[in-house]
Every structure is written in C-alpha cells, then in structure tokens.
Write an enzyme that holds these catalytic residues in place. Sequence first.
Site, mmCIF file in Angstrom:
data_model
loop_
_atom_site.group_PDB
_atom_site.id
_atom_site.type_symbol
_atom_site.label_atom_id
_atom_site.label_comp_id
_atom_site.label_asym_id
_atom_site.label_seq_id
_atom_site.Cartn_x
_atom_site.Cartn_y
_atom_site.Cartn_z
ATOM 1 N N ASP A 42 46.241 -8.440 25.810
ATOM 2 C CA ASP A 42 47.629 -8.126 25.473
ATOM 3 C C ASP A 42 47.787 -8.298 23.957
ATOM 4 O O ASP A 42 47.500 -7.380 23.194
ATOM 5 C CB ASP A 42 48.544 -9.036 26.307
ATOM 6 C CG ASP A 42 50.027 -8.741 26.141
ATOM 7 O OD1 ASP A 42 50.388 -7.902 25.308
ATOM 8 O OD2 ASP A 42 50.842 -9.344 26.864
ATOM 9 N N SER A 43 48.214 -9.493 23.503
ATOM 10 C CA SER A 43 48.292 -9.725 22.052
ATOM 11 C C SER A 43 46.902 -9.867 21.445
ATOM 12 O O SER A 43 46.723 -9.712 20.231
ATOM 13 C CB SER A 43 49.086 -11.000 21.767
ATOM 14 O OG SER A 43 48.356 -12.133 22.195
ATOM 15 N N LYS A 51 45.971 -3.450 26.419
ATOM 16 C CA LYS A 51 47.267 -2.960 25.922
ATOM 17 C C LYS A 51 47.113 -2.717 24.425
ATOM 18 O O LYS A 51 47.512 -3.548 23.599
ATOM 19 C CB LYS A 51 48.364 -3.989 26.196
ATOM 20 C CG LYS A 51 48.684 -4.194 27.671
ATOM 21 C CD LYS A 51 49.830 -5.174 27.837
ATOM 22 C CE LYS A 51 50.156 -5.421 29.293
ATOM 23 N NZ LYS A 51 51.132 -6.510 29.490
ATOM 24 N N ARG A 63 47.674 -11.522 42.881
ATOM 25 C CA ARG A 63 46.287 -11.331 42.443
ATOM 26 C C ARG A 63 45.477 -10.556 43.478
ATOM 27 O O ARG A 63 44.493 -9.902 43.141
ATOM 28 C CB ARG A 63 45.590 -12.681 42.217
ATOM 29 C CG ARG A 63 46.105 -13.485 41.039
ATOM 30 C CD ARG A 63 45.132 -14.622 40.728
ATOM 31 N NE ARG A 63 45.724 -15.652 39.892
ATOM 32 C CZ ARG A 63 45.769 -15.623 38.556
ATOM 33 N NH1 ARG A 63 45.272 -14.598 37.901
ATOM 34 N NH2 ARG A 63 46.322 -16.611 37.887
ATOM 35 N N GLU A 121 37.263 -10.136 30.781
ATOM 36 C CA GLU A 121 38.689 -10.477 30.780
ATOM 37 C C GLU A 121 39.445 -9.414 31.580
ATOM 38 O O GLU A 121 39.070 -8.243 31.572
ATOM 39 C CB GLU A 121 39.135 -10.512 29.312
ATOM 40 C CG GLU A 121 40.621 -10.522 29.029
ATOM 41 C CD GLU A 121 41.340 -11.806 29.367
ATOM 42 O OE1 GLU A 121 41.162 -12.281 30.490
ATOM 43 O OE2 GLU A 121 42.109 -12.292 28.509
ATOM 44 N N ASP A 122 40.482 -9.827 32.284
ATOM 45 C CA ASP A 122 41.255 -8.856 33.046
ATOM 46 C C ASP A 122 42.030 -7.918 32.122
ATOM 47 O O ASP A 122 41.944 -6.706 32.228
ATOM 48 C CB ASP A 122 42.195 -9.541 34.063
ATOM 49 C CG ASP A 122 43.108 -10.605 33.440
ATOM 50 O OD1 ASP A 122 42.979 -10.906 32.236
ATOM 51 O OD2 ASP A 122 43.961 -11.145 34.172
ATOM 52 N N ASP A 127 48.055 -11.639 37.829
ATOM 53 C CA ASP A 127 49.131 -12.305 38.551
ATOM 54 C C ASP A 127 50.453 -12.239 37.817
ATOM 55 O O ASP A 127 50.519 -11.974 36.620
ATOM 56 C CB ASP A 127 48.792 -13.789 38.735
ATOM 57 C CG ASP A 127 48.921 -14.574 37.422
ATOM 58 O OD1 ASP A 127 48.264 -14.182 36.433
ATOM 59 O OD2 ASP A 127 49.701 -15.547 37.373
ATOM 60 N N ASN A 133 45.323 -12.721 21.489
ATOM 61 C CA ASN A 133 45.164 -14.125 21.068
ATOM 62 C C ASN A 133 44.111 -14.866 21.887
ATOM 63 O O ASN A 133 43.299 -15.597 21.327
ATOM 64 C CB ASN A 133 46.500 -14.873 21.181
ATOM 65 C CG ASN A 133 47.452 -14.496 20.067
ATOM 66 O OD1 ASN A 133 47.024 -14.113 18.981
ATOM 67 N ND2 ASN A 133 48.741 -14.589 20.332
ATOM 68 N N THR A 134 44.149 -14.687 23.188
ATOM 69 C CA THR A 134 43.199 -15.396 24.055
ATOM 70 C C THR A 134 41.765 -15.044 23.653
ATOM 71 O O THR A 134 40.930 -15.920 23.437
ATOM 72 C CB THR A 134 43.438 -15.016 25.535
ATOM 73 O OG1 THR A 134 44.816 -15.192 25.837
ATOM 74 C CG2 THR A 134 42.586 -15.846 26.473
HETATM 75 P P1 IMP Z 1 46.814 -12.239 25.205
HETATM 76 O O1 IMP Z 1 46.261 -13.578 24.822
HETATM 77 O O2 IMP Z 1 48.194 -12.005 24.661
HETATM 78 O O3 IMP Z 1 45.884 -11.101 24.888
HETATM 79 O O4 IMP Z 1 47.046 -12.275 26.765
HETATM 80 C C1 IMP Z 1 46.019 -12.178 27.670
HETATM 81 C C2 IMP Z 1 46.359 -12.885 28.971
HETATM 82 O O5 IMP Z 1 47.739 -12.755 29.295
HETATM 83 C C3 IMP Z 1 45.595 -12.254 30.106
HETATM 84 O O6 IMP Z 1 44.395 -12.971 30.353
HETATM 85 C C4 IMP Z 1 46.548 -12.372 31.266
HETATM 86 O O7 IMP Z 1 46.341 -13.599 31.943
HETATM 87 C C5 IMP Z 1 47.912 -12.398 30.642
HETATM 88 N N1 IMP Z 1 48.552 -11.073 30.681
HETATM 89 C C6 IMP Z 1 48.833 -10.260 29.658
HETATM 90 N N2 IMP Z 1 49.427 -9.130 30.060
HETATM 91 C C7 IMP Z 1 49.509 -9.240 31.410
HETATM 92 C C8 IMP Z 1 50.042 -8.367 32.426
HETATM 93 O O8 IMP Z 1 50.536 -7.250 32.211
HETATM 94 N N3 IMP Z 1 49.947 -8.829 33.707
HETATM 95 C C9 IMP Z 1 49.389 -10.036 34.026
HETATM 96 N N4 IMP Z 1 48.891 -10.868 33.107
HETATM 97 C C10 IMP Z 1 48.956 -10.470 31.812
HETATM 98 MG MG MG Z 2 47.338 -14.737 33.837
#
Ligand code: IMP
Ligand code: MG
Length: 184
Positions: free
Chosen positions: A113-114, A141, A175, A109-110, A169, A116-117
């Site tokens: 953040d939260s 994060k 990207r 995974e790049d 992105d 959730n993904t």
């Molecule tokens: P999560 O589900 O909240 O952990 O979010 C993960 C997804 O949100 C990543 O796969 C990214 O596509 C997108 N994302 C979260 N933070 C960033 C950021 O700072 N820049 C770009 N994409 C982000």
């Molecule tokens: Mg994205």
Amino acid sequence: MPTAPEVLRRTGGQTIKSIVYDEAAIAAKVAELGSQITGAYPEGDLLVLGLLKGSFIFLGDLVRKIERPLQVDFLVASSYGSGMTTSGTVRLLYDPETRLEGKHIVLVEDIVDSGNTIRKLVGLLRERRPASLAVCALLDKVAMHEPMPEVRFVGFQAPTAFLVGYGLDHAENFRHLPFIADLT
Ligand code: IMP
Ligand code: MG
C-alpha cells in the site's frame, strides 16, 4: 450489484461492493509469478519468506508453482494501529529461524500500500547479507507509493480500494474468501 448468497454465507451477512479478482484470475496470476520466479533464480539457495498473516494462502499456492529447490520460512511483522489505513511503524514479532546470509530471498507480501512495511523489512533483512533480496507481492497499490525497485514480482496493480480475501483481512475477518473483493 447485490452480494450473492454464497458470498453472504461466507461473510456472515456483510455485503461486498464487488469481486475484483476471482479464483481463476488469481490462479492464473500465481502460476505466472511462479514461473517468473523459477526463471529468475537459475542457481543458488532460494528462501521464500512469507510475511504473515496476509500472505498465508498466496504463499502456499505460489511455492507449488516454483519449479526449483527452495526453502520456506515466515516473518511476522505488525504495524501499530488498526482500521483501514496503515501506520508508520513496523515491529518484528517472529524472526525466521533460517540463516539468510548468502541466500536468494524472496519476501512474499499480500499487498503493498504505502510501501512502509516492505521498505522497513527490506532494510532490516539486507543487514543479514543475503545474496539477493526481492519482494513478490500479489497486489500492488501503485498509486499509493513512489516506484519501489525491490518489488520485483507483482501480481496485480490494485485499485486504491480496501480489498479482502485470499489472505487479506479487515479486522482479521474475510481472510478465508477464495476470491479478492472490494469491501468499500
Ligand atoms: P503498507 O505498509 O502501507 O504498504 O501496508 C501494507 C499492509 O497493509 C499489508 O501487508 C496489509 O496487511 C495492509 N493492507 C494494505 N492495504 C490493504 C487492503 O486493501 N486490504 C487489506 N489489507 C491491506
Ligand atoms: Mg493486514
């Protein structure tokens, strides 16, 4: 600091706040992650699953630093909504063709953040009975989520800024930047 002309050429005039991780720092970290993964899987089948689209550059660099046999496949997940915050739901738009059963899976995974993904995808992939399942994230994060033991390989503990480049992105742009920049 003013955005350098060679950056503005790539962004089409969009200014950035700063370069957070430059090409050399990313390359060194990716090499480190590759050797960690090489050491973590002394035997068994290894399947490196790239989460598209964000991981496409990272995955390409990472697998070339893993010095053991492996296979590569991809997942496409989509979270609803747009903008700089992520929403709660995740959809699978492309499912790997490869069987996961009995294999060691590293989900690439790049950025987390939260979380959730990753949480949703890990739950979904576990149902397919892999031998093991771990996440490798270039950026995490950490301030944005509770500890996640499934995120075993982490490149950088990222600031809670909006980052772009090296696969990441904003509205599908940026990207292709070879470095990671703070857009906010
Ligand atoms: P999560 O589900 O909240 O952990 O979010 C993960 C997804 O949100 C990543 O796969 C990214 O596509 C997108 N994302 C979260 N933070 C960033 C950021 O700072 N820049 C770009 N994409 C982000
Ligand atoms: Mg994205």
